[in-house]
Design a protein around this motif. Structure first.
Motif, PDB file in Angstrom:
ATOM      1  N   ASP A  62      -2.459   6.831   4.113  1.00 46.69           N
ATOM      2  CA  ASP A  62      -2.953   8.060   4.739  1.00 46.69           C
ATOM      3  C   ASP A  62      -4.450   8.222   4.505  1.00 46.69           C
ATOM      4  O   ASP A  62      -5.191   8.594   5.414  1.00 46.69           O
ATOM      5  N   SER A  63      -4.896   7.935   3.294  1.00 40.91           N
ATOM      6  CA  SER A  63      -6.320   8.065   2.966  1.00 40.91           C
ATOM      7  C   SER A  63      -7.168   7.126   3.825  1.00 40.91           C
ATOM      8  O   SER A  63      -8.226   7.522   4.336  1.00 40.91           O
ATOM      9  N   MET A  76       0.846  -1.171   0.000  1.00 42.73           N
ATOM     10  CA  MET A  76       0.000   0.000   0.000  1.00 42.73           C
ATOM     11  C   MET A  76       0.900   1.246   0.000  1.00 42.73           C
ATOM     12  O   MET A  76       1.843   1.341   0.769  1.00 42.73           O
ATOM     13  N   THR A  77       0.602   2.199  -0.885  1.00 41.30           N
ATOM     14  CA  THR A  77       1.385   3.433  -0.936  1.00 41.30           C
ATOM     15  C   THR A  77       1.085   4.290   0.285  1.00 41.30           C
ATOM     16  O   THR A  77       0.065   4.113   0.953  1.00 41.30           O
ATOM     17  N   GLN A  78       1.978   5.249   0.543  1.00 41.75           N
ATOM     18  CA  GLN A  78       1.776   6.146   1.681  1.00 41.75           C
ATOM     19  C   GLN A  78       0.485   6.936   1.524  1.00 41.75           C
ATOM     20  O   GLN A  78      -0.258   7.117   2.478  1.00 41.75           O
ATOM     21  N   ASN A 132     -12.891  16.496   9.065  1.00 37.02           N
ATOM     22  CA  ASN A 132     -13.794  16.286   7.927  1.00 37.02           C
ATOM     23  C   ASN A 132     -13.509  17.207   6.754  1.00 37.02           C
ATOM     24  O   ASN A 132     -14.055  17.003   5.668  1.00 37.02           O
ATOM     25  N   SER A 133     -12.635  18.182   6.947  1.00 37.35           N
ATOM     26  CA  SER A 133     -12.287  19.071   5.835  1.00 37.35           C
ATOM     27  C   SER A 133     -10.806  18.959   5.453  1.00 37.35           C
ATOM     28  O   SER A 133     -10.277  19.828   4.769  1.00 37.35           O
ATOM     29  N   VAL A 134     -10.151  17.885   5.885  1.00 46.58           N
ATOM     30  CA  VAL A 134      -8.729  17.702   5.592  1.00 46.58           C
ATOM     31  C   VAL A 134      -8.512  17.574   4.084  1.00 46.58           C
ATOM     32  O   VAL A 134      -9.301  16.950   3.375  1.00 46.58           O
ATOM     33  N   ASP A 135      -7.443  18.204   3.595  1.00 45.00           N
ATOM     34  CA  ASP A 135      -7.039  18.105   2.201  1.00 45.00           C
ATOM     35  C   ASP A 135      -6.198  16.833   2.063  1.00 45.00           C
ATOM     36  O   ASP A 135      -5.027  16.811   2.416  1.00 45.00           O
ATOM     37  N   GLN A 136      -6.819  15.773   1.557  1.00 42.21           N
ATOM     38  CA  GLN A 136      -6.157  14.471   1.536  1.00 42.21           C
ATOM     39  C   GLN A 136      -4.934  14.429   0.636  1.00 42.21           C
ATOM     40  O   GLN A 136      -4.061  13.594   0.820  1.00 42.21           O
ATOM     41  N   ARG A 137      -4.826  15.345  -0.325  1.00 38.85           N
ATOM     42  CA  ARG A 137      -3.646  15.319  -1.193  1.00 38.85           C
ATOM     43  C   ARG A 137      -2.377  15.681  -0.423  1.00 38.85           C
ATOM     44  O   ARG A 137      -1.277  15.346  -0.834  1.00 38.85           O
ATOM     45  N   LEU A 138      -2.525  16.374   0.725  1.00 44.35           N
ATOM     46  CA  LEU A 138      -1.361  16.709   1.546  1.00 44.35           C
ATOM     47  C   LEU A 138      -0.787  15.491   2.251  1.00 44.35           C
ATOM     48  O   LEU A 138       0.398  15.424   2.507  1.00 44.35           O
ATOM     49  N   LEU A 156     -10.778   6.529   8.706  1.00 44.38           N
ATOM     50  CA  LEU A 156     -11.040   6.017  10.060  1.00 44.38           C
ATOM     51  C   LEU A 156     -11.162   7.168  11.060  1.00 44.38           C
ATOM     52  O   LEU A 156     -12.036   7.152  11.928  1.00 44.38           O
ATOM     53  N   LEU A 157     -10.295   8.173  10.919  1.00 42.98           N
ATOM     54  CA  LEU A 157     -10.365   9.336  11.802  1.00 42.98           C
ATOM     55  C   LEU A 157     -11.688  10.075  11.616  1.00 42.98           C
ATOM     56  O   LEU A 157     -12.307  10.512  12.595  1.00 42.98           O
ATOM     57  N   GLN A 158     -12.125  10.204  10.374  1.00 43.62           N
ATOM     58  CA  GLN A 158     -13.381  10.893  10.091  1.00 43.62           C
ATOM     59  C   GLN A 158     -14.578  10.151  10.675  1.00 43.62           C
ATOM     60  O   GLN A 158     -15.580  10.766  11.001  1.00 43.62           O
ATOM     61  N   ARG A 159     -14.453   8.845  10.815  1.00 48.02           N
ATOM     62  CA  ARG A 159     -15.523   8.046  11.432  1.00 48.02           C
ATOM     63  C   ARG A 159     -15.460   8.101  12.963  1.00 48.02           C
ATOM     64  O   ARG A 159     -16.310   7.522  13.633  1.00 48.02           O
ATOM     65  N   GLY A 160     -14.420   8.742  13.493  1.00 44.91           N
ATOM     66  CA  GLY A 160     -14.303   8.871  14.950  1.00 44.91           C
ATOM     67  C   GLY A 160     -13.662   7.668  15.620  1.00 44.91           C
ATOM     68  O   GLY A 160     -13.881   7.446  16.815  1.00 44.91           O
ATOM     69  N   ASP A 161     -12.862   6.915  14.898  1.00 43.82           N
ATOM     70  CA  ASP A 161     -12.206   5.727  15.451  1.00 43.82           C
ATOM     71  C   ASP A 161     -11.167   6.147  16.495  1.00 43.82           C
ATOM     72  O   ASP A 161     -10.110   6.686  16.166  1.00 43.82           O
TER      73      ASP A 161
END
Length: 171
Positions: free
Chosen positions: A7-8, A1-3, A63-69, A13-18
């Motif tokens: 990260d995605s 799995m790539t970084q 919930n507004s994180v820029d996933q490309r970062l 998981l973080l967005q789901r509140g894990d």
């Protein structure tokens, strides 16, 4: 799995509140975020409070994180924003160490760019993402920051040598 894919998956998981994922992320990154904060303010309790603010901001904005970062740059971005907010509210606290003092005399964005480059080995492109600047503008900011720091330190060393010579001459 790539970084990026890893990260995605973590971000989802973080967005789901894990809670376990939040704990894992905090364990993995708190030390590095603390190092950045400490290098900016040089006060351990303050650095820890700033990192706590970073985590509170992360939870609030996940919930507004820029996933490309990716996670690393996102967390550094949050840390830099918390530091900039702190400096705007309270200003820089001068330190006695000449290198630290001269670094703190740089404008805020330049200070952060130099710290991220020298202490965390980030490229100009990565720093640009964090600070919201183009790569070219960030390269210029870094070059100017390193030059200013070099000139400031040379001036301090010259003053030190002049004072030492004067002290030796008066013996």
């Amino acid at each position: 799995m790539t970084q990026a894919a890893n990260d995605s998956a973590i971000i989802k998981l973080l967005q789901r509140g894990d809670h376990a994922t939040w704990r894992m992320l905090a364990e993995q990154w708190s030390g590095e975020l603390y190092n950045l904060a400490w290098a900016a303010v040089y006060q351990a309790p303050l650095a820890q409070n700033l990192v706590n603010n970073v985590w509170a901001t992360a939870i609030r904005t996940i919930n507004s994180v820029d996933q490309r970062l990716g996670l690393r740059l996102w967390l550094f971005t949050l840390t830099c924003h918390v530091l900039l907010d702190y400096w705007r509210d309270y200003g820089h606290q001068p330190q006695s160490n000449s290198l630290i003092r001269e670094l703190q005399r740089l404008p805020e964005a330049m200070h952060l760019a130099v710290l991220l480059h020298l202490r965390h080995n980030l490229t100009a492109a990565m720093i640009g993402e964090i600070l919201g600047r183009t790569q070219r503008a960030t390269e210029q900011l870094l070059q100017q920051g390193l030059q200013r720091l070099n000139h400031q330190l040379a001036a301090v060393e010259g003053l030190y040598e002049t004072n030492q010579a004067a002290a030796s001459g008066s013996d």
